[in-house]
Structure formats: C-alpha cells, structure tokens
Design a protein around this motif. Structure first.
Motif, PDB file in Angstrom:
ATOM      1  N   VAL A 127       0.856  -1.194   0.000  1.00  0.00           N
ATOM      2  CA  VAL A 127       0.000   0.000   0.000  1.00  0.00           C
ATOM      3  C   VAL A 127       0.885   1.235   0.000  1.00  0.00           C
ATOM      4  N   MET A 128       0.556   2.194  -0.834  1.00  0.00           N
ATOM      5  CA  MET A 128       1.247   3.478  -0.770  1.00  0.00           C
ATOM      6  C   MET A 128       0.212   4.567  -0.509  1.00  0.00           C
ATOM      7  N   VAL A 129       0.558   5.487   0.407  1.00  0.00           N
ATOM      8  CA  VAL A 129      -0.345   6.583   0.767  1.00  0.00           C
ATOM      9  C   VAL A 129       0.340   7.904   0.450  1.00  0.00           C
ATOM     10  N   VAL A 130      -0.305   8.727  -0.366  1.00  0.00           N
ATOM     11  CA  VAL A 130       0.231  10.061  -0.631  1.00  0.00           C
ATOM     12  C   VAL A 130      -0.871  11.103  -0.469  1.00  0.00           C
ATOM     13  N   CYS A 131      -0.492  12.253   0.082  1.00  0.00           N
ATOM     14  CA  CYS A 131      -1.403  13.395   0.102  1.00  0.00           C
ATOM     15  C   CYS A 131      -1.036  14.251  -1.104  1.00  0.00           C
ATOM     16  N   ASN A 132      -2.001  14.519  -1.971  1.00  0.00           N
ATOM     17  CA  ASN A 132      -1.712  15.225  -3.211  1.00  0.00           C
ATOM     18  C   ASN A 132      -2.768  16.286  -3.479  1.00  0.00           C
ATOM     19  N   TRP A 149       1.441   4.219 -10.714  1.00  0.00           N
ATOM     20  CA  TRP A 149       1.705   3.539  -9.438  1.00  0.00           C
ATOM     21  C   TRP A 149       0.514   2.650  -9.045  1.00  0.00           C
ATOM     22  N   ALA A 150      -0.684   3.208  -9.170  1.00  0.00           N
ATOM     23  CA  ALA A 150      -1.886   2.437  -8.801  1.00  0.00           C
ATOM     24  C   ALA A 150      -1.993   1.174  -9.649  1.00  0.00           C
ATOM     25  N   ALA A 151      -1.695   1.297 -10.930  1.00  0.00           N
ATOM     26  CA  ALA A 151      -1.796   0.130 -11.815  1.00  0.00           C
ATOM     27  C   ALA A 151      -0.781  -0.934 -11.402  1.00  0.00           C
ATOM     28  N   ARG A 152       0.449  -0.510 -11.076  1.00  0.00           N
ATOM     29  CA  ARG A 152       1.465  -1.482 -10.663  1.00  0.00           C
ATOM     30  C   ARG A 152       1.073  -2.146  -9.341  1.00  0.00           C
ATOM     31  N   LEU A 153       0.599  -1.363  -8.403  1.00  0.00           N
ATOM     32  CA  LEU A 153       0.183  -1.933  -7.116  1.00  0.00           C
ATOM     33  C   LEU A 153      -0.998  -2.881  -7.295  1.00  0.00           C
ATOM     34  N   SER A 154      -1.920  -2.486  -8.131  1.00  0.00           N
ATOM     35  CA  SER A 154      -3.140  -3.265  -8.331  1.00  0.00           C
ATOM     36  C   SER A 154      -2.846  -4.661  -8.880  1.00  0.00           C
ATOM     37  N   ARG A 156      -0.717  -6.697  -8.067  1.00  0.00           N
ATOM     38  CA  ARG A 156      -0.492  -7.676  -6.999  1.00  0.00           C
ATOM     39  C   ARG A 156      -1.421  -7.447  -5.803  1.00  0.00           C
ATOM     40  N   GLY A 157      -2.590  -6.871  -6.069  1.00  0.00           N
ATOM     41  CA  GLY A 157      -3.588  -6.696  -5.011  1.00  0.00           C
ATOM     42  C   GLY A 157      -3.300  -5.539  -4.080  1.00  0.00           C
ATOM     43  N   GLY A 158      -2.400  -4.657  -4.492  1.00  0.00           N
ATOM     44  CA  GLY A 158      -2.044  -3.531  -3.638  1.00  0.00           C
ATOM     45  C   GLY A 158      -2.946  -2.325  -3.872  1.00  0.00           C
ATOM     46  N   TRP A 159      -2.760  -1.286  -3.041  1.00  0.00           N
ATOM     47  CA  TRP A 159      -3.561  -0.067  -3.134  1.00  0.00           C
ATOM     48  C   TRP A 159      -2.667   1.160  -3.221  1.00  0.00           C
ATOM     49  N   LEU A 160      -3.101   2.125  -4.004  1.00  0.00           N
ATOM     50  CA  LEU A 160      -2.578   3.479  -3.881  1.00  0.00           C
ATOM     51  C   LEU A 160      -3.685   4.337  -3.257  1.00  0.00           C
ATOM     52  N   VAL A 161      -3.408   4.920  -2.101  1.00  0.00           N
ATOM     53  CA  VAL A 161      -4.364   5.816  -1.444  1.00  0.00           C
ATOM     54  C   VAL A 161      -3.916   7.253  -1.694  1.00  0.00           C
ATOM     55  N   ALA A 162      -4.718   8.013  -2.423  1.00  0.00           N
ATOM     56  CA  ALA A 162      -4.400   9.415  -2.697  1.00  0.00           C
ATOM     57  C   ALA A 162      -5.364  10.297  -1.904  1.00  0.00           C
ATOM     58  N   ASP A 163      -4.818  10.996  -0.923  1.00  0.00           N
ATOM     59  CA  ASP A 163      -5.627  11.903  -0.112  1.00  0.00           C
ATOM     60  C   ASP A 163      -5.624  13.261  -0.803  1.00  0.00           C
ATOM     61  N   GLU A 164      -6.743  13.580  -1.451  1.00  0.00           N
ATOM     62  CA  GLU A 164      -6.845  14.824  -2.223  1.00  0.00           C
ATOM     63  C   GLU A 164      -7.663  15.879  -1.478  1.00  0.00           C
ATOM     64  N   ASP A 177     -11.166   8.222  -9.680  1.00  0.00           N
ATOM     65  CA  ASP A 177     -11.623   7.269 -10.687  1.00  0.00           C
ATOM     66  C   ASP A 177     -12.001   5.954  -9.993  1.00  0.00           C
ATOM     67  N   ASN A 178     -12.989   5.253 -10.560  1.00  0.00           N
ATOM     68  CA  ASN A 178     -13.394   3.952  -9.996  1.00  0.00           C
ATOM     69  C   ASN A 178     -12.530   2.855 -10.608  1.00  0.00           C
ATOM     70  N   PHE A 179     -11.264   2.860 -10.246  1.00  0.00           N
ATOM     71  CA  PHE A 179     -10.244   2.092 -10.929  1.00  0.00           C
ATOM     72  C   PHE A 179      -9.635   1.117  -9.921  1.00  0.00           C
ATOM     73  N   PRO A 180      -9.449  -0.151 -10.274  1.00  0.00           N
ATOM     74  CA  PRO A 180      -8.923  -1.091  -9.272  1.00  0.00           C
ATOM     75  C   PRO A 180      -7.578  -0.626  -8.710  1.00  0.00           C
ATOM     76  N   GLY A 181      -7.424  -0.776  -7.414  1.00  0.00           N
ATOM     77  CA  GLY A 181      -6.158  -0.438  -6.762  1.00  0.00           C
ATOM     78  C   GLY A 181      -6.007   1.028  -6.406  1.00  0.00           C
ATOM     79  N   LEU A 182      -6.931   1.865  -6.874  1.00  0.00           N
ATOM     80  CA  LEU A 182      -6.835   3.305  -6.627  1.00  0.00           C
ATOM     81  C   LEU A 182      -7.925   3.723  -5.634  1.00  0.00           C
ATOM     82  N   ILE A 183      -7.514   4.399  -4.573  1.00  0.00           N
ATOM     83  CA  ILE A 183      -8.479   4.876  -3.573  1.00  0.00           C
ATOM     84  C   ILE A 183      -8.237   6.361  -3.381  1.00  0.00           C
ATOM     85  N   VAL A 184      -9.222   7.167  -3.726  1.00  0.00           N
ATOM     86  CA  VAL A 184      -9.070   8.617  -3.638  1.00  0.00           C
ATOM     87  C   VAL A 184      -9.972   9.154  -2.534  1.00  0.00           C
TER      88      VAL A 184
END
Lengths: 326, 326
Positions: A127-132, A149-154, A156-164, A177-184
């Motif tokens: 999981v990677m978490v960034v505030c952007n 990054w989200a696509a690469r994490l996804s 292998r079942g990983g998440w990119l969390v973008a705190d916007e 976006d409603n995209f696998p692995g991406l959480i905004v």
C-alpha cells in the motif's frame, strides 16, 4: 490522540486571549465558508437516509460514476487499514499524521519516506499513501505518475491511497476514478470551508466501496451534511469564483512570508516552511492571539487570513518577529 | 449491511406512496422531538472541539463523573469489539442486531442467548452484552443483577456492556457508572426524538474511555450535536413532562394492540410481539402507508403514533387486518 490544528479552546486555556480574539491560522480550512442554506428544524429527528441528491451532485463534481459519502475523510482514513491483512505500507512524508498512525494502529508495517524516494520503493510495498497536494509541503505528484503507481500496485492486489483533501483549487490534478487499486479521498472541509459539517468522499472500485460502507457502518453522514453538501457541490459559479480568489490569496500569503525572509511552499489554502525556531515563533504569534500550526519535526504552517485587518495583523506580527533579530 | 428500521426511501420505492404520506412506526424514536434551538450558520465552518457545556449537561443528566460523547451509540458499538483480544461474547437475545454483528466482524466468538439463560452462562464468557430495556421485547434486567454481573466479569478482565438506548423513561433502572468492567451506552436519539443528530454517550471506567476516544478518532460529534445535546439534556422540565407523556402513549399503544387481539410487550417508546404472519401483516400495513419494523425471526415492532389522526389510521388498519380473518 494525535495533535491537530484548530484547537482554539486549548490555545485560549494556555494564552488567555478571549476565544473570539484569536486569528486561527492553524488549519488549511478556507476562511470564506460556502454560504450555507437555511436548514429546517426537523432534520435532526429521523435517522439519516442516504439521498440521491448528494450522490448526484458529488459524482458530477468529482467526475466519477460512483463514490461513498463518509463523515469526513477521517472516517475512511480510520477504516481502510481494517480492510486489509497485515501489509507493508509506505506513507509519503511529511504527511497528514493520521495516515501513518491509523495504519500502524491496525497492525500494519508502516514506513514513512520522502516523496523523492517513493517511486524506487514502490515494488517493496503493498500500500502506498500520498497526500496530493501534500499537506503541509504542498508538493504535487503528477496524476499520470499516480495512475501508473496504482496500476502497478493493483497487479499484486495492492492499493494506492491518494488523499486529495486540498485538490479542489486545481481539479485537473485529481486522479479520482473507480479504478482497481486506486483509492481517492476527497473532503468538503477545506475548499468549501465546512470542516465542521463532517463530509468527505471515497472514490474507489465498487467492491471496495461496498466493503468500506459496511466497515464504516450506518448513519455517519447527517441529513444536514447531505443538504449542505449537495448544494455546495452543485454551485459551479461559487467554485469558479472561489478558485480564482484562493489562488490570489495563496500567492499573497506566500509573498507576505517572502517579504519577511521566509521561503515557503504550499498550496492555495496554506503555506509551510521548515522553521528552526518553531516553538519560539509559535509562541510569538500566540502572544499576539495568532494561532499557527507547528510541526514537532520543525516547521510552521499558516492558513489564509480573511479580513483585511487580519492580513495586517499577521504582517505586523511578522515585522515584530523579524525585528527581534535573534 | 444489516437491515434497520427507518428506511422510508426504501418503503417508498417499493410501495409507491409519497414520502410524506407514510406513517413511520418502524423505529422506537420519539415522534415528539425535542424543540431544537436555532443554530447559527457558522457552526459548520470549524472542526468541532469537545466543549464543556455538553459534558457538564450530560454528566448531570446521567449522574456520572465522566463520559465520552460519540456520534451515536452505534459508533461505540462498532469500536468496542476492536479494543479486546479474541473473546467469547454472549449477547442477550433477541437484541439490536448490530451488537452481535460487530463483535463477530471483529473476530470474536459470539453466542446469542435468551435473557433467562444469561445468568447461568456468565462464567463461560469474557463479555456479556444486554440491551436494557431490551429492544425489541422490552424485557428488563434489574440494575442490581447487572451490577453483580459486571463485578464478576470484571474480576477476570471481562466486560458487561449495557445498551440503555431506551432507558430514559425509567432512569432508575440505569446502571450508568464509571465502574471497572461496566460499559453503559446511552443515546440522545430515542427519548429526545433526535436520531438524526448522531449523539450518544459511553459511560465506563476512565482508562477505557480514553482508549475508546482514540479508537473512535477525532471530530465525530458535531458542534450542532453539542449545542442541541447540551440544551436538551439540561431541560429537566421537558424531561419530566415527556416521561409522563410517553408512559401514557406507551400504555395506549399496548391497549390498542390488545383490543385487536395482539398481546405485546415493550417499553414506553415501542411495542413488539411474535407474529406468525409477519410478512403479510407488514405488507397489509405498507399498503396503507404505515411502515412497521418486521423481524425475520417472526415479529413486528411498532413505534408510537403522534397525531390523533395517526392513532386513528393505525387503529383502522388493525381493524381491517383483524377482519381479514385468515
């Protein structure tokens, strides 16, 4: 409990100015709140039901097909770590401290890394978490980088969390976006100046939104939040005018600091700088009833003044600080 | 997500009456809300800070030294199971379904037992959960029994969780106390008719309140909830008049059902009975735009009508049900 900005009662207890004498610059909340419509008195009676008006307005504003309203993005920050087995979590640093705190609390391994090192470390984490944009530095990561990054994490079942939470002034930088692995994570609190309304949104793939809704539980988003939120999110004229206004005010704050020998970074809603005399400067300001946000690692963040006399007050306090010549 | 009462939008989608045509008896929320004071428009701007006025009013009302305000007792129901290692949890049945659901979700072993079997099973569990009075049956456990159970559980690090969401009409039955091993949940939603305000309280020993506050996280209780809650909790004249009123109305509802051949139990705010034709009766009522709460195990719960014409509507619908003579 972590330390947060906005604790004016604490400031008052310590420094003794009246509550309404304080100029609170300790948060990045827009000092010009969205003009809230009058609410009927009976909105507190029934349990709040999720209404279509808020969903429609929010999907349109964030340009997504689906999202989950939550009682402030804080609710999602707390719940997300509980939806994964023990994971290795990278948090871009510095950052809003609740991210690392809540992932650790839920039993995950958390590593905080400077933004420049995130790309190289991506394959070592789940999981990677960034505030952007970043809070407090204002650093931005390009949307195409985040999506990659989200696509690469996804994969292998990983998440990119973008705190916007601070992305509203520059919406083209959002990756919502409603995209696998991406959480905004989005928030009504900052840009709309409605931090007390407790309304935020999570945008992610549908199955994750369902799981998150269940974890967060029912009735978190009040009817007041739904009514005010739907109105604010739908008011495009206000959005346009406020974006222009905040860009001007953000530049003005940066220039004011610069004129006092302070090189800051940030975004439209706040400026931040590494400050060797953090405690002394915060105390200097507090004695003048200006409440700033200090970071224990050595830094100060200032939100925007609103009234002209508040700008003057801040400017004069900075003059006095400079003239101390320690 | 579990099924809950109060989902009128769902009722409308299914049965097609206009939203304001429904007589909603599906919850135990007092139909006579506390008269909410006018709120200033700027209360949504700042992050909510925990204020002394609410704490003082709540400690006085519940007669305790300390408590934790939460965004509805639901917030505590969700968080408490996360504060214990895997435990064996007995839940007095039937009960508000979120208790068993949230304890199971957090990985605990949950056993649901009828009230009559709880005492004998006490020594086999780490945590016991009871709704007192029970929702939906209205069954009561004497306070001295609950206190003795809490003391026995506490000796081995166990908890007694007493959900007193419906205890306001008979406050002498409450066990609210800052006592080790005892966790009492209270709610503003039912007696004060302010379910949408999202305000409840946890009363427990101080160290547990600290841990719970951290787990639940910051800013859950809005400034609106604090202002309205403090006013409502401090208005003893309203409490006294409303207790008398609700006792009368509760008896009236029980007698109305009785006159239609239904033996019910409950408390001042609702009546409940085992109903062999649950689905048919709920549908009969829904066709007449009366929304009742059905329990899948076979039971119906009715909250209180308010206006005289609502009482008449309910009575007529029960007449028609009886005359079907299936």
């Amino acid at each position: 409990m972590l330390e947060h900005g906005g604790r004016l009662a604490q400031a008052t207890a310590r420094y003794g100015h009246a509550l309404d004498a304080w100029l609170d610059l300790s948060t990045g909340v827009n000092p010009q709140s969205y003009p809230v419509p009058a609410l009927q008195k009976d909105i507190w009676h029934r349990l709040p039901e999720a209404g279509k008006a808020l969903l429609d307005a929010a999907c349109h504003y964030y340009r997504v097909a689906r999202l989950l309203p939550v009682a402030g993005s804080q609710a999602a920050i707390q719940a997300l770590p509980r939806l994964r087995p023990a994971s290795r979590v990278l948090v871009g640093a510095p950052a809003y401290a609740e991210h690392a705190y809540r992932w650790r609390r839920a039993g995950h391994e958390v590593i905080e890394l400077p933004y420049a090192e995130l790309d190289a470390a991506l394959d070592s984490c789940d999981v990677m978490v960034v505030c952007n944009p970043n809070n407090p530095t204002g650093a931005m990561i390009a949307p195409e980088v985040l999506r990659a990054w989200a696509a690469r994490l996804s994969e292998r079942g990983g998440w990119l969390v973008a705190d916007e939470a601070f992305a509203d002034v520059e919406p083209q930088c959002s990756v919502a976006d409603n995209f696998p692995g991406l959480i905004v994570l989005r928030s009504i609190g900052k840009f709309f100046g409605l931090a007390g309304l407790r309304l935020g949104f999570v945008i992610a793939e549908h199955s994750l939104l369902d799981a998150l809704a269940d974890e967060i539980g029912p009735w978190g988003v009040t009817e007041a939040a739904q009514i005010v939120g739907a109105t604010a999110l739908g008011d495009t004229a206000w959005h346009d005018a406020m974006r222009a206004q905040l860009r001007r005010d953000g530049s003005r704050l940066r220039e004011l600091l610069n004129a006092h020998g302070i090189e800051s970074s940030g975004c439209a809603l706040f400026q931040w700088w590494r400050e060797p005399r953090t405690e002394a400067l915060a105390q200097h300001m507090a004695q003048r009833a200006i409440w700033v946000r200090k970071f224990t690692a050595g830094g100060i963040r200032l939100g925007l003044p609103f009234h002209e006399h508040d700008w003057t007050r801040l400017s004069r306090s900075l003059d006095e600080w400079q003239s101390l010549d320690i």
